[in-house]
Design an enzyme around this catalytic site. Structure first.
Site, PDB file in Angstrom:
ATOM      1  N   LEU C  29       4.760  64.073 -79.401  1.00 19.48           N
ATOM      2  CA  LEU C  29       4.716  63.019 -80.411  1.00 19.48           C
ATOM      3  C   LEU C  29       4.348  63.588 -81.775  1.00 19.48           C
ATOM      4  CD1 LEU C  29       2.941  60.530 -78.038  1.00 19.48           C
ATOM      5  CD2 LEU C  29       5.201  60.163 -79.046  1.00 19.48           C
ATOM      6  N   PRO C  30       4.643  62.847 -82.854  1.00 20.89           N
ATOM      7  CA  PRO C  30       4.488  63.408 -84.206  1.00 20.89           C
ATOM      8  C   PRO C  30       3.049  63.757 -84.612  1.00 20.89           C
ATOM      9  CG  PRO C  30       5.905  61.468 -84.262  1.00 20.89           C
ATOM     10  CD  PRO C  30       5.313  61.536 -82.888  1.00 20.89           C
ATOM     11  N   LYS C 134      -2.404  77.046 -81.398  1.00 13.98           N
ATOM     12  CA  LYS C 134      -1.229  76.689 -82.187  1.00 13.98           C
ATOM     13  C   LYS C 134      -1.562  76.532 -83.674  1.00 13.98           C
ATOM     14  CE  LYS C 134       2.876  74.945 -83.247  1.00 13.98           C
ATOM     15  NZ  LYS C 134       3.329  73.604 -82.852  1.00 13.98           N
TER      16      LYS C 134
END
Lengths: 273, 273, 273, 273
Positions: C29-30, C134
């Site tokens: 998801l964004p 990340k």
């Protein structure tokens, strides 16, 4: 609270009780999430129809707008009324409130509460504009303070008398509230925190927080804040260097390599130039 | 020169002739190296004993000091007298001179020359302090302008009226010469360059140059200028984006994504958000 | 969904139905708030005991940890598994997953799902470390890209051949994944987006978003990110200048004064240097 | 010099004598002005026709070009040959020379001198390109080091093991010479200065100087270096905080609030957070 009670104030047993009984409720909380929690869980569900809510916290303007809209659906009026002037202003009663809301609400807030707490109430527009004005003002202030500190530090290092330098700046295009009343170079303005070991005033960590609110709002509307972000990082560096509780004008000392006293745990075995 | 001659001025055939004949010589040149060349090769070798040299250029203060010392050995007096006020100030005769030098020399400079050219002469201390004051003032100004532009842009993007926002700032700690007289947001101050398509005023590329002089001087004395450097890079980005000849307050437009008109050669095939 | 159904996939009528029926649920998801909403309102309340939740979104690591703790109380296992490699990697099946969670959960996630989608699964530690790895990787990447762009631009402007310059850098201490495989200067690496008008790759606006997540996390733990914040602001400036959908290596073009094509509405009447 | 003489070297009485007698003259000096003085006053006026001049200093590339042109008019060949690899590389004979000049001159320089001093000689193009390559490489390096330090610091503060984090980065797009061989987080790379209290290596103050040369060259050609300038200011802040003689990777410690040991004179009476 007991000292206030002794002076005649009524003390409630809980937030809910305050919400149920008060006609005007004023809040002043550290950050957006606290305001959201107190309004969302306590005030909005329990307050009586027609109650005026005054939020004096400095928070994200879009959060203020959202809370005001939700309060409206419950028949509650809300204004956002962040304050400037610091601890000194609060003690002296010279605070300025920047207030956003409908005209009648703002007038009622001023009459019932704000004019007893501060010297000036500025109506900024609809709900949320109080916060916008506050964070925009502090964005300018937080950047300008660093600029003045860099220039005073440079002038002194180049051999110029800081009092004369400040005089020239005040007669020229570098003039500002900072140079006139709050110069970060010690002794230049005797009443400024810089002349009192950077005690009192407005802590670096609070300035960092306000610049963070500005940065968050800027992300939402897609506005770049290159110097705002750079200034915020400087105040963050000051904080890890033990200057977080000093007045934000102590950036002048940070540019000299000064730091807070409790630095032993970070001491490394390097040498100083 | 011929138009001046028509008004009664005497025009010399060369710089050397000026140096040999004038009692007071004033220079106003683009950068440090030009001043060094003109003083070193022409004025100092040829000027008569007792001549007063007034340098109105904005250059590195350490270079001014060095030239003054060298002039002294030849029996020449020198003051540095950089100016603020821009083209508008020059035309209106309202320039401010920031002058460094011995008291008598500064008085002589004022009497013979400066008071006919400007409105104010500020004595900053010994030779070189004129330049120090000038670059420190412009360091503050160049940083503060970006800060005000960021805050005005943020306020407008968040939906606040810029006139009201500026009014609040001017009544608070964000107040400065910029917010009062030179606001970068169009129409807020009708007489400011921002209200006239950023024409006139002080070009971004000149502000970049002055911040560069400050940066060079800071390197010599080991003073960090984190926001000064960041502001300088923004003005540099504006320059590659075609805003170098616009007033430096056009940083407001740059934050909106505006640029100068002659941009075709850099057009890429990208898309705009 | 219908094209997947044609290939044999079962399509559910709602998120709740997915939650009730699937043994392994993967989300991508964004932003943080979307993950919080989908997990909080749909997945966690409705999923069966023992279901494995794999979140491939790049979000705030502290949010991942909080969601995993909440899922645990409902008997659900969760791993965070943000991905790197971009659209190209997804199409080629060469994505790298950075996964945080208990060893058995990570193995199950890899076996059931991730190894069919990517080339590499790296176990980073407990839940949340996938996101940490990340954002830390992208923080380095986003900064280094600007550094390489500045250096290539400077070298070219000073007259050096960019291919030779890149060769020297790759044989020296400036070498990185960017210089070797993704050089922002066109033609230096033929397969890089820079050699294809900055199409494809990883959009500037997504890099800005990731730097924003890093900045938010840094505020929580009190870590200054001076260059991370400066890089984020540059990508923000690129976005208002029409380069937001271009690959983030187009910062090279931005340093030249290039911009996206749809810039007419911001055109001002200035002149280009 | 006497120890060299004992090993068979001939020691000259003056620079002029060296210039008059040597066939190949190599210089390695601190900054542009020293090279200009030594070449301008001593070497170029006194060297014999056909002498090869090798300048190993890291200086402004435009100055190198100008000196080479002047040397040419006196029948002298010049190459610029800045070096990378540090004190460790010099002792181990593993230096890399980045050489600019005519092919034959570069070959002669390599044969007569450079291959005895280092491991690698890279021909970068005409005179001046050695310096360009060196400053562009160090611009990348100086920025990337800060980026890696910020990311490692953030990852550690968020609770991730730095060895695992570095492993992930090295398998991904954050990989670079810094992460692989010179990680600023202690113990991650045992041979790196960070694992030895930031001793040896390349001092912060030298990195600051090199970034300054890049900045000066960038001003001449009108290239903005936003992150280069920001990194330079960070190294300047480190210098006033006593970390100027430490390896430049000590920026990792600076982000933690560490400083050099000899800091007492700047101690203020603040408190640490």
């Amino acid at each position: 609270m007991s000292s206030l009670e002794a002076k005649g104030a009524r003390v409630a047993a809980s937030g809910e009780e305050v919400a149920r009984q008060a006609h005007v409720i004023m809040t002043m909380l550290p950050a957006t999430q606290h305001v959201q929690a107190v309004f969302g869980d306590i005030i909005i569900p329990h307050a009586r129809n027609g109650t005026l809510l005054i939020d004096g916290s400095t928070i994200d303007p879009t959060a203020s707008k959202a809370l005001a809209a939700r309060a409206k659906t419950m028949g509650l009026d809300m204004v956002d009324a962040p304050v400037s002037g610091g601890v000194g202003g609060a003690e002296a009663g010279t605070l300025t409130f920047m207030v956003g809301g409908d005209v009648q609400c703002v007038k009622k807030a001023e009459r019932s509460m704000l004019r007893h707490m501060g010297k000036k109430v500025v109506h900024c527009g609809p709900v949320g504009t109080g916060a916008i004005a506050k964070i925009c003002n502090n964005l300018i202030l937080g950047i300008n303070m660093v600029g003045v500190a860099e220039a005073m530090r440079l002038g002194v290092a180049l051999g110029m008398d800081p009092h004369i330098l400040n005089g020239v700046v005040n007669a020229s295009s570098g003039r500002s509230w900072v140079t006139e009343t709050y110069n970060p170079c010690p002794t230049v303005v005797p009443s400024a925190p810089s002349s009192h070991d950077y005690q009192g005033g407005f802590a670096s960590k609070l300035m960092q927080k306000d610049l963070g609110i500005a940065g968050d709002a800027a992300k939402v509307v897609g506005v770049p804040l290159p110097l705002g972000a750079a200034a915020q990082q400087l105040y963050a560096l000051m904080q890890v260097n033990g200057l977080g509780n000093k007045d934000f004008s102590s950036v002048y000392r940070f540019l000299e390599g000064a730091r807070g006293s409790d630095s032993s745990k970070n001491e490394t075995r390097g040498e100083r130039e």
